[in-house]
Design a protein around this motif. Structure first.
Motif, PDB file in Angstrom:
ATOM      1  N   THR A 160     -47.159  69.724 -44.368  1.00 34.56           N
ATOM      2  CA  THR A 160     -46.621  68.249 -44.293  1.00 34.56           C
ATOM      3  C   THR A 160     -45.475  68.144 -43.244  1.00 34.56           C
ATOM      4  O   THR A 160     -44.853  69.006 -42.963  1.00 34.56           O
ATOM      5  N   LEU A 161     -45.357  66.948 -42.673  1.00 31.13           N
ATOM      6  CA  LEU A 161     -44.210  66.923 -41.668  1.00 31.13           C
ATOM      7  C   LEU A 161     -42.908  67.043 -42.189  1.00 31.13           C
ATOM      8  O   LEU A 161     -42.217  67.404 -41.618  1.00 31.13           O
ATOM      9  N   ALA A 162     -42.854  66.475 -43.411  1.00 28.87           N
ATOM     10  CA  ALA A 162     -41.540  66.805 -44.081  1.00 28.87           C
ATOM     11  C   ALA A 162     -41.051  68.068 -44.245  1.00 28.87           C
ATOM     12  O   ALA A 162     -40.020  68.399 -44.227  1.00 28.87           O
ATOM     13  N   TYR A 163     -42.168  68.886 -44.855  1.00 28.05           N
ATOM     14  CA  TYR A 163     -41.737  70.272 -44.910  1.00 28.05           C
ATOM     15  C   TYR A 163     -41.336  70.928 -43.480  1.00 28.05           C
ATOM     16  O   TYR A 163     -40.555  71.851 -43.320  1.00 28.05           O
ATOM     17  N   ARG A 164     -42.127  70.750 -42.570  1.00 24.44           N
ATOM     18  CA  ARG A 164     -42.011  71.166 -41.065  1.00 24.44           C
ATOM     19  C   ARG A 164     -40.556  70.927 -40.751  1.00 24.44           C
ATOM     20  O   ARG A 164     -40.020  71.584 -40.058  1.00 24.44           O
ATOM     21  N   ARG A 165     -39.982  69.868 -41.029  1.00 24.83           N
ATOM     22  CA  ARG A 165     -38.769  69.370 -40.712  1.00 24.83           C
ATOM     23  C   ARG A 165     -37.748  70.112 -41.196  1.00 24.83           C
ATOM     24  O   ARG A 165     -36.630  70.713 -41.012  1.00 24.83           O
ATOM     25  N   ILE A 166     -38.028  70.286 -42.893  1.00 25.17           N
ATOM     26  CA  ILE A 166     -37.027  71.423 -43.568  1.00 25.17           C
ATOM     27  C   ILE A 166     -36.963  72.653 -42.998  1.00 25.17           C
ATOM     28  O   ILE A 166     -36.302  73.374 -42.814  1.00 25.17           O
ATOM     29  N   ARG A 167     -38.238  73.131 -42.927  1.00 21.41           N
ATOM     30  CA  ARG A 167     -38.372  74.458 -42.045  1.00 21.41           C
ATOM     31  C   ARG A 167     -37.832  74.710 -40.833  1.00 21.41           C
ATOM     32  O   ARG A 167     -37.089  75.551 -40.358  1.00 21.41           O
ATOM     33  N   GLY A 168     -37.627  73.731 -39.802  1.00 16.17           N
ATOM     34  CA  GLY A 168     -37.169  73.528 -38.767  1.00 16.17           C
ATOM     35  C   GLY A 168     -35.595  73.746 -38.851  1.00 16.17           C
ATOM     36  O   GLY A 168     -34.918  74.481 -37.913  1.00 16.17           O
ATOM     37  N   ASP A 169     -35.045  72.945 -39.608  1.00 18.03           N
ATOM     38  CA  ASP A 169     -33.696  73.012 -40.089  1.00 18.03           C
ATOM     39  C   ASP A 169     -33.199  74.487 -40.367  1.00 18.03           C
ATOM     40  O   ASP A 169     -32.292  75.054 -39.772  1.00 18.03           O
ATOM     41  N   MET A 170     -33.958  75.068 -41.221  1.00 16.93           N
ATOM     42  CA  MET A 170     -33.886  76.610 -41.951  1.00 16.93           C
ATOM     43  C   MET A 170     -33.736  77.476 -40.596  1.00 16.93           C
ATOM     44  O   MET A 170     -32.824  78.471 -40.703  1.00 16.93           O
ATOM     45  N   ILE A 171     -34.692  77.386 -39.544  1.00 18.08           N
ATOM     46  CA  ILE A 171     -35.033  78.285 -38.495  1.00 18.08           C
ATOM     47  C   ILE A 171     -33.638  78.043 -37.666  1.00 18.08           C
ATOM     48  O   ILE A 171     -33.098  79.115 -37.253  1.00 18.08           O
ATOM     49  N   GLU A 172     -33.030  76.782 -37.386  1.00 20.01           N
ATOM     50  CA  GLU A 172     -31.888  76.734 -36.675  1.00 20.01           C
ATOM     51  C   GLU A 172     -30.542  77.467 -37.289  1.00 20.01           C
ATOM     52  O   GLU A 172     -29.838  77.752 -36.788  1.00 20.01           O
ATOM     53  N   VAL A 173     -30.738  77.077 -38.634  1.00 23.09           N
ATOM     54  CA  VAL A 173     -29.457  77.639 -39.363  1.00 23.09           C
ATOM     55  C   VAL A 173     -29.470  79.235 -39.341  1.00 23.09           C
ATOM     56  O   VAL A 173     -28.530  79.898 -39.048  1.00 23.09           O
TER      57      VAL A 173
END
Length: 230
Positions: A160-173
């Motif tokens: 889902t796009l919502a999960y992809r955004r969370i995953r993207g945040d975690m990659i940045e962190v």
């Protein structure tokens, strides 16, 4: 601020890299006060150019507004993503999954994911509208029309796009915490071990300090919202 602008002007004059005055704008983010109504100028030769005051401006592909709500940017990304999928449907008469999925990921996902750590939506209407792009697109694929949205994602092996955004945040962190980025420009994340009001010796170097905030708009900024997920 005017002193900083004057120094930038001196730097540009020294290196013969002049700023285009019509492309320099002024925008106040947050609550408007009397102090925010001050005018700023740039000097171009003998001409003094007053900076235009705007409510939103596009910077590196992201439309930033003075309230940090990103309404205009999200609507633009939704329209662009829908247009790109329409082009895929137009130029490919038969939508074979092995052809459509790589095109969808490269041409549609790229618009919906770009810089999402900056404009991550918090309004439910925006979250639903973004997800509807993928819901509508996957519902038009052959052999998948009768499946639910969740079942289509399982078949296509996409998130889902919502999960992809969370995953993207975690990659940045992860990149920030492991100093993959320049640590001199990522000081907005502070660990518990670095915090001044640390009261317990327990913890590890990757445990983030939870900053106390009062306003909802600050709770939604990157350095605050990622803590629970991290």
């Amino acid at each position: 601020m005017q002193e900083d602008l004057d120094k930038l002007q001196e730097w540009s004059n020294t290196l013969f890299l002049n700023f285009h005055p019509d492309k320099c704008k002024r925008m106040t983010i947050g609550r408007q006060t009397e102090n925010t109504k001050v005018t700023y100028t740039l000097n171009k030769g003998d001409t003094i150019h007053q900076l235009e005051n705007v409510d939103q401006e596009k910077d590196i592909g992201v439309i930033i507004d003075s309230n940090l709500e990103f309404d205009e940017h999200i609507n633009a990304k939704i329209n662009k993503a829908n247009s790109m999928f329409s082009i895929i449907r137009l130029y490919f008469q038969f939508l074979f999954l092995q052809t459509v999925i790589p095109l969808y990921k490269s041409l549609v996902h790229s618009h919906l994911d770009y810089a999402s750590s900056v404009w991550n939506p918090y309004k439910q209407k925006h979250i639903d509208a973004l997800e509807n792009v993928q819901r509508r697109a996957t519902g038009q694929l052959p052999t998948l029309e009768k499946l639910s949205y969740e079942e289509r994602l399982i078949q296509l092996k996409i998130l889902t796009l919502a999960y992809r955004r969370i995953r993207g945040d975690m990659i940045e962190v992860y990149k920030i915490m492991n100093e993959i980025y320049d640590k001199n420009v990522t000081t907005f994340l502070k660990t518990r071990l670095e915090s001044a009001d640390r009261t317990s010796p327990r913890g590890h170097k990757y445990q983030l300090y939870i900053e106390r905030v009062n306003k909802n708009i600050r709770k939604l900024k990157f350095s605050i919202r990622i803590i629970n997920s991290w």
